[in-house]
Design an enzyme around this catalytic site. Structure first.
Site, PDB file in Angstrom:
ATOM      1  CG  ASP A  20     -40.969  -5.269  92.883  1.00  0.00           C
ATOM      2  OD1 ASP A  20     -40.974  -4.031  92.729  1.00  0.00           O
ATOM      3  OD2 ASP A  20     -40.359  -5.834  93.808  1.00  0.00           O
ATOM      4  CB  VAL A  21     -41.806  -0.993  88.689  1.00  0.00           C
ATOM      5  CG1 VAL A  21     -43.112  -1.269  87.943  1.00  0.00           C
ATOM      6  CG2 VAL A  21     -42.058  -0.178  89.952  1.00  0.00           C
ATOM      7  CG  ASN A  47     -49.919   4.969  86.779  1.00  0.00           C
ATOM      8  OD1 ASN A  47     -50.012   6.191  86.875  1.00  0.00           O
ATOM      9  ND2 ASN A  47     -50.787   4.152  87.365  1.00  0.00           N
ATOM     10  CE1 TYR A 112     -46.350   9.648  95.607  1.00  0.00           C
ATOM     11  CE2 TYR A 112     -46.803  11.997  95.500  1.00  0.00           C
ATOM     12  CZ  TYR A 112     -47.017  10.725  95.029  1.00  0.00           C
ATOM     13  OH  TYR A 112     -47.861  10.505  93.962  1.00  0.00           O
ATOM     14  CE  LYS A 116     -45.282  10.011  91.802  1.00  0.00           C
ATOM     15  NZ  LYS A 116     -45.404   9.081  90.655  1.00  0.00           N
TER      16      LYS A 116
END
Length: 228
Positions: A20-21, A47, A112, A116
């Site tokens: 889990d990043v 990623n 989102y 990004k």
């Protein structure tokens, strides 16, 4: 196992660690496992991404989770694993996965887009930092996929749309970009040309952002999840 079939030493060259990043303890466990097994990491690719967010007035919990994964997850990988790569003094790459949505900001999933765009800024700053570190042999790169048909997309849409690139095409473009030492590794997909993407990037970087361009892009993104 597909990876084992192409690895020089088969399965002994591969280790998988569910991570889990958004959790620094998970990142630490991943780093310890990889360095302990291979004594080096030559390529760090941040990623992992979440997509469920929303507009600027909705779903604060979704926003928080998305930022924890898409932005802070990248930062944790850079600061924990990337820092260890730098300290070893060996050559290597740090690749952070952005998105065209982080540049063009189409209407819809604002959370989102913001995440990004943040990854883009983070990676640009990282590249500057690395260039100015004495004796640093690590370079940073921003992978910018477009419409990509991934495993997650396949669960929603069984048939790959004609406009989408495959994950293999994105991987091939990444390798090409690293070989050319490109910082922005831009993927065209099958509905935009490199020239169109470059003009979008230039428009997004200008002081005045014309809203008219969203009219043509709204249909492109309506009803479609981001590829990456």
């Amino acid at each position: 196992m597909e990876l084992a079939s192409v690895a020089p030493n088969g399965a002994t060259d591969i280790v998988g660690v569910e991570t889990d990043v958004s959790s620094i303890s998970d990142i630490d466990r991943l780093a310890d496992t990889a360095f302990g097994r291979f004594d080096d990491i030559a390529l760090l690719m941040n990623n992992a991404a979440a997509f469920q967010g929303g507009d600027a007035l909705s779903d604060p919990d979704g926003w928080r989770r998305l930022m924890d994964v898409n932005v802070l997850g990248v930062l944790k990988g850079v600061q924990r694993i990337g820092r260890a790569m730098i300290d070893r003094g060996k050559p290597g790459f740090i690749v952070n996965t952005g998105s065209k949505q982080g540049i063009t900001s189409p209407p819809g999933n604002t959370a989102y887009n913001v995440s990004k765009a943040a990854v883009k800024a983070l990676t640009e700053g990282l590249a500057h930092t690395l260039r100015n570190l004495p004796n640093c042999r690590i370079s940073a790169h921003l992978l910018i996929p477009g419409f990509t048909y991934t495993g997650n997309a396949a669960r929603r849409t069984p048939t790959r749309p004609a406009a989408a690139w495959s994950a293999d095409q994105v991987a091939e473009r990444l390798i090409q970009g690293l070989e050319r030492n490109e910082f922005y590794i831009l993927c065209q997909d099958n509905e935009t040309t490199r020239d169109q993407d470059e003009r979008r990037k230039a428009t997004a970087s200008s002081a005045t952002i014309p809203t008219a361009r969203f009219k043509s892009e709204r249909a492109m993104y309506r009803g479609r999840g981001a590829g990456i």
